[in-house]
Design an enzyme around this catalytic site. Structure first.
Site, PDB file in Angstrom:
ATOM      1  N   HIS A  63     -22.730 -22.062 -48.773  1.00 13.88           N
ATOM      2  CA  HIS A  63     -22.724 -21.672 -50.135  1.00 13.88           C
ATOM      3  C   HIS A  63     -21.456 -21.931 -50.722  1.00 13.88           C
ATOM      4  O   HIS A  63     -20.245 -21.814 -50.270  1.00 13.88           O
ATOM      5  CB  HIS A  63     -22.898 -20.002 -50.002  1.00 13.88           C
ATOM      6  CG  HIS A  63     -24.220 -19.498 -49.685  1.00 13.88           C
ATOM      7  ND1 HIS A  63     -24.601 -18.317 -49.116  1.00 13.88           N
ATOM      8  CD2 HIS A  63     -25.213 -20.186 -49.237  1.00 13.88           C
ATOM      9  CE1 HIS A  63     -25.652 -18.172 -48.783  1.00 13.88           C
ATOM     10  NE2 HIS A  63     -26.276 -19.265 -48.892  1.00 13.88           N
ATOM     11  N   TYR A 122     -23.574  -8.754 -53.489  1.00  8.43           N
ATOM     12  CA  TYR A 122     -22.850  -7.620 -53.112  1.00  8.43           C
ATOM     13  C   TYR A 122     -23.015  -6.562 -54.459  1.00  8.43           C
ATOM     14  O   TYR A 122     -22.921  -6.993 -55.495  1.00  8.43           O
ATOM     15  CB  TYR A 122     -21.409  -7.638 -52.951  1.00  8.43           C
ATOM     16  CG  TYR A 122     -21.055  -8.191 -51.668  1.00  8.43           C
ATOM     17  CD1 TYR A 122     -20.888  -9.806 -51.706  1.00  8.43           C
ATOM     18  CD2 TYR A 122     -20.491  -7.871 -50.698  1.00  8.43           C
ATOM     19  CE1 TYR A 122     -20.748 -10.625 -50.456  1.00  8.43           C
ATOM     20  CE2 TYR A 122     -20.182  -8.495 -49.479  1.00  8.43           C
ATOM     21  CZ  TYR A 122     -20.152  -9.858 -49.546  1.00  8.43           C
ATOM     22  OH  TYR A 122     -19.879 -10.708 -48.265  1.00  8.43           O
ATOM     23  N   PRO A 168     -16.945  -4.642 -42.312  1.00  8.77           N
ATOM     24  CA  PRO A 168     -17.601  -5.562 -42.497  1.00  8.77           C
ATOM     25  C   PRO A 168     -17.751  -6.153 -43.792  1.00  8.77           C
ATOM     26  O   PRO A 168     -18.080  -7.326 -44.165  1.00  8.77           O
ATOM     27  CB  PRO A 168     -19.126  -5.412 -42.010  1.00  8.77           C
ATOM     28  CG  PRO A 168     -19.189  -4.005 -41.896  1.00  8.77           C
ATOM     29  CD  PRO A 168     -18.006  -3.439 -41.770  1.00  8.77           C
ATOM     30  N   LYS A 215     -14.773 -10.602 -42.153  1.00  9.57           N
ATOM     31  CA  LYS A 215     -13.773 -11.330 -41.530  1.00  9.57           C
ATOM     32  C   LYS A 215     -13.510 -11.036 -40.040  1.00  9.57           C
ATOM     33  O   LYS A 215     -12.902 -11.610 -39.170  1.00  9.57           O
ATOM     34  CB  LYS A 215     -12.455 -10.681 -42.092  1.00  9.57           C
ATOM     35  CG  LYS A 215     -12.101 -10.904 -43.550  1.00  9.57           C
ATOM     36  CD  LYS A 215     -11.847 -12.380 -43.615  1.00  9.57           C
ATOM     37  CE  LYS A 215     -11.773 -12.976 -44.956  1.00  9.57           C
ATOM     38  NZ  LYS A 215     -12.388 -14.015 -45.126  1.00  9.57           N
ATOM     39  N   TYR A 275     -11.548 -14.668 -49.530  1.00  3.61           N
ATOM     40  CA  TYR A 275     -12.892 -14.477 -48.907  1.00  3.61           C
ATOM     41  C   TYR A 275     -13.086 -15.886 -48.097  1.00  3.61           C
ATOM     42  O   TYR A 275     -13.954 -15.741 -47.214  1.00  3.61           O
ATOM     43  CB  TYR A 275     -13.809 -14.442 -50.066  1.00  3.61           C
ATOM     44  CG  TYR A 275     -15.379 -14.262 -49.606  1.00  3.61           C
ATOM     45  CD1 TYR A 275     -15.768 -12.863 -49.635  1.00  3.61           C
ATOM     46  CD2 TYR A 275     -16.442 -15.231 -49.605  1.00  3.61           C
ATOM     47  CE1 TYR A 275     -17.144 -12.492 -49.389  1.00  3.61           C
ATOM     48  CE2 TYR A 275     -17.609 -14.861 -49.181  1.00  3.61           C
ATOM     49  CZ  TYR A 275     -17.923 -13.501 -48.889  1.00  3.61           C
ATOM     50  OH  TYR A 275     -19.147 -13.407 -48.521  1.00  3.61           O
TER      51      TYR A 275
HETATM   52  P1  FAD Z   1     -17.170  -8.513 -28.980  1.00  2.46           P
HETATM   53  O1  FAD Z   1     -18.079  -9.138 -29.828  1.00  2.46           O
HETATM   54  O2  FAD Z   1     -17.420  -6.977 -29.204  1.00  2.46           O
HETATM   55  O3  FAD Z   1     -17.375  -8.857 -27.425  1.00  2.46           O
HETATM   56  C1  FAD Z   1     -16.739  -8.149 -26.499  1.00  2.46           C
HETATM   57  C2  FAD Z   1     -17.447  -8.187 -25.129  1.00  2.46           C
HETATM   58  O4  FAD Z   1     -16.607  -7.521 -24.009  1.00  2.46           O
HETATM   59  C3  FAD Z   1     -18.800  -7.594 -25.060  1.00  2.46           C
HETATM   60  O5  FAD Z   1     -19.843  -8.707 -24.754  1.00  2.46           O
HETATM   61  C4  FAD Z   1     -18.471  -6.471 -24.266  1.00  2.46           C
HETATM   62  O6  FAD Z   1     -19.882  -6.021 -23.577  1.00  2.46           O
HETATM   63  C5  FAD Z   1     -17.641  -6.767 -23.157  1.00  2.46           C
HETATM   64  N1  FAD Z   1     -16.722  -5.671 -22.611  1.00  2.46           N
HETATM   65  C6  FAD Z   1     -16.577  -4.456 -23.116  1.00  2.46           C
HETATM   66  N2  FAD Z   1     -16.051  -3.853 -22.211  1.00  2.46           N
HETATM   67  C7  FAD Z   1     -15.959  -4.602 -21.029  1.00  2.46           C
HETATM   68  C8  FAD Z   1     -15.503  -4.336 -19.944  1.00  2.46           C
HETATM   69  N3  FAD Z   1     -14.752  -3.169 -19.411  1.00  2.46           N
HETATM   70  N4  FAD Z   1     -15.623  -5.220 -18.864  1.00  2.46           N
HETATM   71  C9  FAD Z   1     -16.362  -6.412 -19.235  1.00  2.46           C
HETATM   72  N5  FAD Z   1     -16.736  -6.759 -20.152  1.00  2.46           N
HETATM   73  C10 FAD Z   1     -16.556  -6.152 -21.371  1.00  2.46           C
HETATM   74  N6  FAD Z   1     -17.360 -10.715 -38.692  1.00  2.46           N
HETATM   75  C11 FAD Z   1     -17.638 -11.700 -39.411  1.00  2.46           C
HETATM   76  O7  FAD Z   1     -16.453 -12.469 -39.539  1.00  2.46           O
HETATM   77  N7  FAD Z   1     -18.289 -11.900 -40.532  1.00  2.46           N
HETATM   78  C12 FAD Z   1     -19.502 -11.197 -40.614  1.00  2.46           C
HETATM   79  O8  FAD Z   1     -20.224 -11.474 -41.551  1.00  2.46           O
HETATM   80  C13 FAD Z   1     -19.531 -10.010 -39.875  1.00  2.46           C
HETATM   81  N8  FAD Z   1     -20.490  -9.058 -40.213  1.00  2.46           N
HETATM   82  C14 FAD Z   1     -20.648  -8.053 -39.297  1.00  2.46           C
HETATM   83  C15 FAD Z   1     -21.691  -7.044 -39.464  1.00  2.46           C
HETATM   84  C16 FAD Z   1     -21.721  -5.996 -38.544  1.00  2.46           C
HETATM   85  C17 FAD Z   1     -23.097  -5.143 -38.776  1.00  2.46           C
HETATM   86  C18 FAD Z   1     -20.899  -5.782 -37.488  1.00  2.46           C
HETATM   87  C19 FAD Z   1     -20.967  -4.483 -36.465  1.00  2.46           C
HETATM   88  C20 FAD Z   1     -19.770  -6.527 -37.357  1.00  2.46           C
HETATM   89  C21 FAD Z   1     -19.646  -7.610 -38.087  1.00  2.46           C
HETATM   90  N9  FAD Z   1     -18.387  -8.740 -37.943  1.00  2.46           N
HETATM   91  C22 FAD Z   1     -18.743  -9.862 -38.913  1.00  2.46           C
HETATM   92  C23 FAD Z   1     -17.827  -8.397 -37.032  1.00  2.46           C
HETATM   93  C24 FAD Z   1     -17.827  -9.226 -35.487  1.00  2.46           C
HETATM   94  O9  FAD Z   1     -19.095  -8.996 -35.027  1.00  2.46           O
HETATM   95  C25 FAD Z   1     -17.037  -9.063 -34.411  1.00  2.46           C
HETATM   96  O10 FAD Z   1     -15.573  -9.026 -35.021  1.00  2.46           O
HETATM   97  C26 FAD Z   1     -17.027 -10.101 -33.310  1.00  2.46           C
HETATM   98  O11 FAD Z   1     -18.078  -9.684 -32.656  1.00  2.46           O
HETATM   99  C27 FAD Z   1     -15.821  -9.884 -32.572  1.00  2.46           C
HETATM  100  O12 FAD Z   1     -15.798 -10.636 -31.189  1.00  2.46           O
HETATM  101  P2  FAD Z   1     -15.121 -10.118 -29.874  1.00  2.46           P
HETATM  102  O13 FAD Z   1     -15.770 -11.408 -28.989  1.00  2.46           O
HETATM  103  O14 FAD Z   1     -13.863 -10.101 -30.073  1.00  2.46           O
HETATM  104  O15 FAD Z   1     -15.846  -8.971 -29.428  1.00  2.46           O
HETATM  105  C1  PHB Z   2     -23.815 -10.646 -42.690  1.00  2.33           C
HETATM  106  O1  PHB Z   2     -24.519 -11.708 -43.021  1.00  2.33           O
HETATM  107  O2  PHB Z   2     -24.166  -9.836 -41.669  1.00  2.33           O
HETATM  108  C2  PHB Z   2     -22.782 -10.142 -43.551  1.00  2.33           C
HETATM  109  C3  PHB Z   2     -22.423 -11.238 -44.523  1.00  2.33           C
HETATM  110  C4  PHB Z   2     -21.302 -10.868 -45.249  1.00  2.33           C
HETATM  111  C5  PHB Z   2     -20.696  -9.645 -45.345  1.00  2.33           C
HETATM  112  C6  PHB Z   2     -20.749  -8.704 -43.953  1.00  2.33           C
HETATM  113  C7  PHB Z   2     -22.066  -8.974 -43.247  1.00  2.33           C
HETATM  114  O3  PHB Z   2     -19.619  -9.125 -46.058  1.00  2.33           O
END
Ligand code: FAD
Ligand code: PHB
Length: 402
Positions: free
Chosen positions: A73, A201, A293, A297, A384
């Site tokens: 995009h 948005y 979210p 980021k 962004y």
């Molecule tokens: P996580 O994905 O949380 O992974 C951590 C892992 O550790 C999990 O699998 C968990 O099961 C495991 N774990 C936890 N505790 C233990 C334990 N004690 N022992 C062993 N394993 C364990 N980010 C963006 O950049 N762009 C977006 O558009 C965006 N949209 C989002 C929309 C929503 C609705 C949400 C909820 C989040 C969004 N995010 C977005 C954020 C993004 O999803 C997270 O920042 C990302 O998942 C972080 O990755 P991580 O691997 O650090 O943590």
């Molecule tokens: C998403 O597609 O999940 C999404 C996209 C943009 C945002 C947040 C979530 O700012």
């Protein structure tokens, strides 16, 4: 007792990407994940990637399907007071953003780790980390019904906000900053055509709405909802009706409805833990910080932390360099705080915060100013698309900016 170089706790995007990057440097890892692989791969989360994130995934050898299936995009739309304003990301900041689901990244990374024969242990329970203040940390856990112990040089805490790693640090060694927002996001996935070519948005008097997508035939839509709401309170009909009310007419009339294939409510939170290194324990991703979210980021920050962490560990194993490890936390946090600021700002501008008339006028004025000012739009676009990564002096990467 088994020995390895780096034990990675958590097989989310941070943990798997770190394992993938370290493997390519010849550094051995064992990944411990609490959940089952199927559960981890089904979690619906992020969808919007910065160019730096895409570049790193390609460089890590997991970009092939991403490049084939992603949507790129050049901008996005903001709707306010019945009008739609376009933010021209490419024109203002010279970069585009990429739509590709976190679920797909998770699968691509999982497949790559499997193909490399990596040691990845799902459904590992009771993970506990020990002695990370010294040179020989240990990790204990239960896997396939048997208590096990690993000895390692480093523990990477990639276990998300509710993980065990940050919780194992003595309270007086870590400082936390937090803001909890008084609402959540109700999100759905449906296999229908998106309302617009780009993301929309909307700030509406009934609350925020976001029209995002995963592909040209699959949408990801969100509406701001009270924190107390439960998924069961929201039938598909109620969701589609509420979304239509919050969008300007030109988009509302284009909504294609259909059964939701996923529906969930997420609370919104800003959180930072400082520092991110405690001796031989290094935190990365959601284990150290959370953003609401709105600015998209979270995943992008997790990826930039992992980039810095793999550089620091690479330099340690190549030349016993301690300095990149010492600088890890500071390098990450400079970028994290800027993304925290941006995510807080986007959240502040786009949601309805009941009961504060002065804040409501400030928000209205801020948005009016934004739509009139190219300077303000440029600042929004620059943040962004993602601020550049800092490269270490000896980084082999030649990108001028990610
Ligand atoms: P996580 O994905 O949380 O992974 C951590 C892992 O550790 C999990 O699998 C968990 O099961 C495991 N774990 C936890 N505790 C233990 C334990 N004690 N022992 C062993 N394993 C364990 N980010 C963006 O950049 N762009 C977006 O558009 C965006 N949209 C989002 C929309 C929503 C609705 C949400 C909820 C989040 C969004 N995010 C977005 C954020 C993004 O999803 C997270 O920042 C990302 O998942 C972080 O990755 P991580 O691997 O650090 O943590
Ligand atoms: C998403 O597609 O999940 C999404 C996209 C943009 C945002 C947040 C979530 O700012």
């Amino acid at each position: 007792m088994t020995r390895t170089q780096v034990v990675i706790v958590g097989a989310g995007p941070s943990g798997l990407l770190l394992s993938q990057l370290l493997d390519r440097e010849g550094i051995a890892t064992i990944v411990l994940e609490r959940q089952a692989q199927r559960y981890v791969e089904a979690r619906i989360r992020a969808g919007l990637l910065e160019q730096g994130t895409v570049d790193l995934l390609i460089e890590a050898g997991v970009g092939e399907r991403l490049q084939r299936e992603c949507l790129v995009h050049d901008g996005f739309e903001m709707a306010f007071e019945g009008r739609v304003h376009r933010i021209d990301l490419k024109g203002l900041a010279g970069k585009q953003v990429t739509i590709y689901g976190q679920t797909e990244i998770q699968k691509d990374l999982g497949d790559a780790r499997l193909a490399a024969g990596s040691d990845l242990r799902y459904e590992a329970s009771n993970v506990a980390i020990h002695d990370f203040g010294g040179a020989r940390p240990r990790v204990t856990f239960i896997h396939q019904g048997r208590p096990q112990e690993l000895e390692c040089d480093f523990v990477a805490g990639c276990d998300g906000y509710h993980g065990v790693c940050r919780a194992s640090v003595p309270a007086d060694a870590v400082r936390t900053y937090e803001r909890v927002y008084p609402f959540g996001w109700l999100g759905i996935i449906a296999n229908v055509r998106p309302v617009a070519h780009e993301l929309v948005y909307a700030n509406h008097e009934r609350g925020f709405a976001l029209c995002s997508m995963r592909s040209s035939g699959r949408v990801r839509y969100y509406v701001q909802c009270p924190l107390e709401d439960k998924v069961e309170d929201w039938s598909d009909d109620r969701f589609w009706d509420e979304l239509a009310r919050r969008l300007p007419a030109e988009h509302a009339t284009r909504i294609q409805t259909g059964p939701s294939v996923e529906k969930s409510i997420a609370p919104l939170r800003s959180f930072v833990a400082e520092p991110m290194r405690f001796g031989r324990l290094l935190l990365a991703g959601d284990a150290a910080h959370i953003v609401p979210p709105t600015g998209a980021k979270g995943l992008n920050l997790a990826v930039s932390d992992v980039f810095y962490l793999h550089e620091a560990l690479r330099d340690f194993y190549r030349e016993r360099a301690e300095r990149p490890l010492e600088e890890y936390s500071g390098r990450c946090l400079r970028r994290i705080w800027k993304a925290e600021r941006f995510s807080w700002w986007m959240t502040q501008q786009l949601h309805r915060f009941p009961g504060d008339a002065f804040a409501a006028r400030m928000q209205e004025t801020e948005l009016q100013y934004l739509f009139e000012s190219v300077a303000a739009q440029t600042s929004l676009a620059e943040n962004y698309v993602g601020l550049p990564l800092e490269y270490s002096h000896d980084s082999r990467r030649t990108h001028a900016a990610a």
